[in-house]
Design a protein around this motif. Sequence first.
Motif, PDB file in Angstrom:
ATOM      1  N   PRO A 197       0.827  -1.213   0.000  1.00 52.11           N
ATOM      2  CA  PRO A 197       0.000   0.000   0.000  1.00 52.11           C
ATOM      3  C   PRO A 197       0.858   1.258   0.000  1.00 52.11           C
ATOM      4  O   PRO A 197       1.882   1.325   0.683  1.00 52.11           O
ATOM      5  CB  PRO A 197      -0.815  -0.116   1.285  1.00 52.11           C
ATOM      6  CG  PRO A 197      -0.208  -1.209   2.074  1.00 52.11           C
ATOM      7  CD  PRO A 197       0.599  -2.066   1.160  1.00 52.11           C
ATOM      8  N   CYS A 257     -12.988   3.089  -1.423  1.00 49.71           N
ATOM      9  CA  CYS A 257     -13.564   2.928  -2.777  1.00 49.71           C
ATOM     10  C   CYS A 257     -12.725   2.044  -3.674  1.00 49.71           C
ATOM     11  O   CYS A 257     -13.176   1.662  -4.755  1.00 49.71           O
ATOM     12  CB  CYS A 257     -13.729   4.304  -3.423  1.00 49.71           C
ATOM     13  SG  CYS A 257     -15.067   5.223  -2.703  1.00 49.71           S
ATOM     14  N   THR A 258     -11.490   1.781  -3.268  1.00 55.11           N
ATOM     15  CA  THR A 258     -10.582   0.957  -4.079  1.00 55.11           C
ATOM     16  C   THR A 258      -9.891  -0.027  -3.128  1.00 55.11           C
ATOM     17  O   THR A 258      -8.675   0.053  -2.928  1.00 55.11           O
ATOM     18  CB  THR A 258      -9.529   1.854  -4.773  1.00 55.11           C
ATOM     19  OG1 THR A 258      -8.967   2.723  -3.760  1.00 55.11           O
ATOM     20  CG2 THR A 258     -10.114   2.696  -5.881  1.00 55.11           C
ATOM     21  N   GLY A 304      -8.955  -3.029  -3.196  1.00 56.67           N
ATOM     22  CA  GLY A 304      -7.845  -3.840  -3.730  1.00 56.67           C
ATOM     23  C   GLY A 304      -7.643  -5.088  -2.882  1.00 56.67           C
ATOM     24  O   GLY A 304      -8.609  -5.766  -2.512  1.00 56.67           O
ATOM     25  N   LEU A 305      -6.387  -5.389  -2.549  1.00 61.28           N
ATOM     26  CA  LEU A 305      -6.140  -6.555  -1.700  1.00 61.28           C
ATOM     27  C   LEU A 305      -6.190  -6.155  -0.233  1.00 61.28           C
ATOM     28  O   LEU A 305      -5.749  -6.885   0.638  1.00 61.28           O
ATOM     29  CB  LEU A 305      -4.811  -7.210  -2.056  1.00 61.28           C
ATOM     30  CG  LEU A 305      -4.694  -7.714  -3.497  1.00 61.28           C
ATOM     31  CD1 LEU A 305      -3.460  -8.573  -3.679  1.00 61.28           C
ATOM     32  CD2 LEU A 305      -5.927  -8.486  -3.945  1.00 61.28           C
ATOM     33  N   GLY A 308      -4.834  -3.409   1.437  1.00 62.89           N
ATOM     34  CA  GLY A 308      -3.701  -2.735   2.101  1.00 62.89           C
ATOM     35  C   GLY A 308      -4.119  -1.651   3.087  1.00 62.89           C
ATOM     36  O   GLY A 308      -3.799  -1.736   4.273  1.00 62.89           O
ATOM     37  N   HIS A 309      -4.873  -0.675   2.633  1.00 57.92           N
ATOM     38  CA  HIS A 309      -5.268   0.423   3.522  1.00 57.92           C
ATOM     39  C   HIS A 309      -6.335  -0.034   4.514  1.00 57.92           C
ATOM     40  O   HIS A 309      -6.263   0.277   5.705  1.00 57.92           O
ATOM     41  CB  HIS A 309      -5.756   1.627   2.700  1.00 57.92           C
ATOM     42  CG  HIS A 309      -4.665   2.292   1.933  1.00 57.92           C
ATOM     43  ND1 HIS A 309      -4.276   1.852   0.693  1.00 57.92           N
ATOM     44  CD2 HIS A 309      -3.854   3.331   2.243  1.00 57.92           C
ATOM     45  CE1 HIS A 309      -3.268   2.600   0.263  1.00 57.92           C
ATOM     46  NE2 HIS A 309      -2.994   3.503   1.186  1.00 57.92           N
ATOM     47  N   ASP A 366     -14.590  -2.589  -4.846  1.00 58.51           N
ATOM     48  CA  ASP A 366     -13.595  -2.717  -5.921  1.00 58.51           C
ATOM     49  C   ASP A 366     -14.317  -3.262  -7.141  1.00 58.51           C
ATOM     50  O   ASP A 366     -15.255  -4.051  -7.022  1.00 58.51           O
ATOM     51  CB  ASP A 366     -12.444  -3.645  -5.519  1.00 58.51           C
ATOM     52  CG  ASP A 366     -11.187  -3.334  -6.323  1.00 58.51           C
ATOM     53  OD1 ASP A 366     -10.230  -2.773  -5.764  1.00 58.51           O
ATOM     54  OD2 ASP A 366     -11.171  -3.639  -7.551  1.00 58.51           O
ATOM     55  N   ALA A 371     -10.148  -9.176  -6.209  1.00 57.36           N
ATOM     56  CA  ALA A 371      -9.713  -8.299  -5.121  1.00 57.36           C
ATOM     57  C   ALA A 371     -10.741  -8.309  -3.992  1.00 57.36           C
ATOM     58  O   ALA A 371     -10.382  -8.406  -2.810  1.00 57.36           O
ATOM     59  CB  ALA A 371      -9.522  -6.872  -5.651  1.00 57.36           C
ATOM     60  N   ALA A 390     -18.084  -3.495  -6.964  1.00 49.18           N
ATOM     61  CA  ALA A 390     -18.807  -2.356  -7.561  1.00 49.18           C
ATOM     62  C   ALA A 390     -17.804  -1.340  -8.074  1.00 49.18           C
ATOM     63  O   ALA A 390     -16.680  -1.248  -7.573  1.00 49.18           O
ATOM     64  CB  ALA A 390     -19.706  -1.686  -6.523  1.00 49.18           C
TER      65      ALA A 390
HETATM   66  C1  SAM Z   1      -4.005   0.838  -6.309  1.00 48.90           C
HETATM   67  S1  SAM Z   1      -5.186  -0.397  -6.132  1.00 48.90           S
HETATM   68  C2  SAM Z   1      -5.736  -0.255  -4.487  1.00 48.90           C
HETATM   69  C3  SAM Z   1      -4.845  -0.914  -3.533  1.00 48.90           C
HETATM   70  C4  SAM Z   1      -5.314  -0.930  -2.108  1.00 48.90           C
HETATM   71  N1  SAM Z   1      -5.469   0.387  -1.563  1.00 48.90           N
HETATM   72  C5  SAM Z   1      -4.276  -1.678  -1.307  1.00 48.90           C
HETATM   73  O1  SAM Z   1      -3.422  -1.058  -0.708  1.00 48.90           O
HETATM   74  O2  SAM Z   1      -4.320  -2.915  -1.348  1.00 48.90           O
HETATM   75  C6  SAM Z   1      -6.543   0.227  -6.989  1.00 48.90           C
HETATM   76  C7  SAM Z   1      -7.760  -0.700  -6.966  1.00 48.90           C
HETATM   77  O3  SAM Z   1      -8.860   0.080  -7.408  1.00 48.90           O
HETATM   78  C8  SAM Z   1      -9.670  -0.691  -8.246  1.00 48.90           C
HETATM   79  N2  SAM Z   1     -10.366   0.281  -9.097  1.00 48.90           N
HETATM   80  C9  SAM Z   1      -9.851   1.120 -10.017  1.00 48.90           C
HETATM   81  N3  SAM Z   1     -10.818   1.890 -10.544  1.00 48.90           N
HETATM   82  C10 SAM Z   1     -11.970   1.535  -9.919  1.00 48.90           C
HETATM   83  C11 SAM Z   1     -13.307   1.985 -10.011  1.00 48.90           C
HETATM   84  N4  SAM Z   1     -13.672   2.952 -10.864  1.00 48.90           N
HETATM   85  N5  SAM Z   1     -14.232   1.434  -9.193  1.00 48.90           N
HETATM   86  C12 SAM Z   1     -13.883   0.451  -8.321  1.00 48.90           C
HETATM   87  N6  SAM Z   1     -12.625  -0.027  -8.201  1.00 48.90           N
HETATM   88  C13 SAM Z   1     -11.682   0.510  -8.984  1.00 48.90           C
HETATM   89  C14 SAM Z   1      -8.721  -1.614  -8.975  1.00 48.90           C
HETATM   90  O4  SAM Z   1      -9.396  -2.792  -9.378  1.00 48.90           O
HETATM   91  C15 SAM Z   1      -7.673  -1.892  -7.876  1.00 48.90           C
HETATM   92  O5  SAM Z   1      -7.981  -3.061  -7.159  1.00 48.90           O
END
Ligand code: SAM
Length: 294
Positions: free
Chosen positions: A6, A27-28, A30-31, A33-34, A52, A57, A75
């Motif tokens: 992250p 909102c994102t 991912g895996l 991290g935050h 996500d 993810a 979503a």
């Molecule tokens: C940089 S990663 C996030 C990592 C997360 N913060 C972490 O530390 O594990 C960005 C994530 O946002 C998702 N993503 C990108 N655009 C998106 C959208 N418009 N709506 C939902 N998810 C989105 C991607 O699929 C990805 O998993």
Amino acid sequence: MGEHKPVLLKETIEGLAIEAGDVVVDCTVGLGGHSVEICRQFGNKIVLIGLDADEYAVKQAGAKLQNCNAAVFTANFRDLKKVLDELKVKKINRVIFDLGLSSWQIEGSGRGFSFRRDEPLLMTFSSQNQGLTAHDAVNDWKEENLEIVIRGFGEERYARSIAKKIVEARKIRPIETTGQLVEIIRFAVPNAYRYGRVHFATKTFQALRIAINEELKSLELGLEQAFEKLASRGRIAVISFHSLEDRIVKKFFAGLARGKKAWLINKKPVMASEAELVLNPRSRSAKLRILEKI
Ligand SMILES: C[S@@+](CC[C@H](N)C(=O)[O-])C[C@H]1O[C@@H](n2cnc3c(N)ncnc32)[C@H](O)[C@@H]1O
């Protein structure tokens, strides 16, 4: 699969100033991290909602957040308001957008995000995507449109020549893989550019990904809806990775600050520390902006 570190983790969580009772929306996710770190610090004192666009993810993050007061959904954040309305959540207090892709998506999703791998040309955030793919873009779009996208979303100065070579190549046979596309770009750019510091396909790949996923439109919609749902004194933190994203965030935040609807927690974006840069080169281009609703 590449582990995703992250970015700006400490700075984001400190900047959000989370309090007991808050509804926090990642909102994102991912895996995770935050979100996992937020759960570690605040446990059941908060409610966490994660979104996500990527099903894999969501599954991974959901498993990691099992012991928290968390719910994770597949979503797109451009539908944030709809998701919150369906959950009957009226107001939210803290929101995170960590834009772009996770390392695992680039290295292990098999969806054609990396110019270092030979994969099908998808470039979609969702693996279930039924809509537009990079394959459609490079095989069907008019040359002028390819040029506009590669220049506009990639800021690629050889956009014209790359678009021309794509159209020439597809007349011979369809462009099926990232490997084929990389070779086309290689022949479209000057020799010096092929051996530059930045890989010659970086900008074209970025441009196609942004276009396929309508990333900039989604960001505008996601920010507007997050602010609409945000309670007074609530905060939004956005981590962006390229100038097109950052421009949208900066403009949106500045407009709200001018209208006295919000104030900026940092006048200038927060960047990664030297220590983080060493541990995580991906943080090099990251910019964190945080705003508080008045
Ligand atoms: C940089 S990663 C996030 C990592 C997360 N913060 C972490 O530390 O594990 C960005 C994530 O946002 C998702 N993503 C990108 N655009 C998106 C959208 N418009 N709506 C939902 N998810 C989105 C991607 O699929 C990805 O998993």
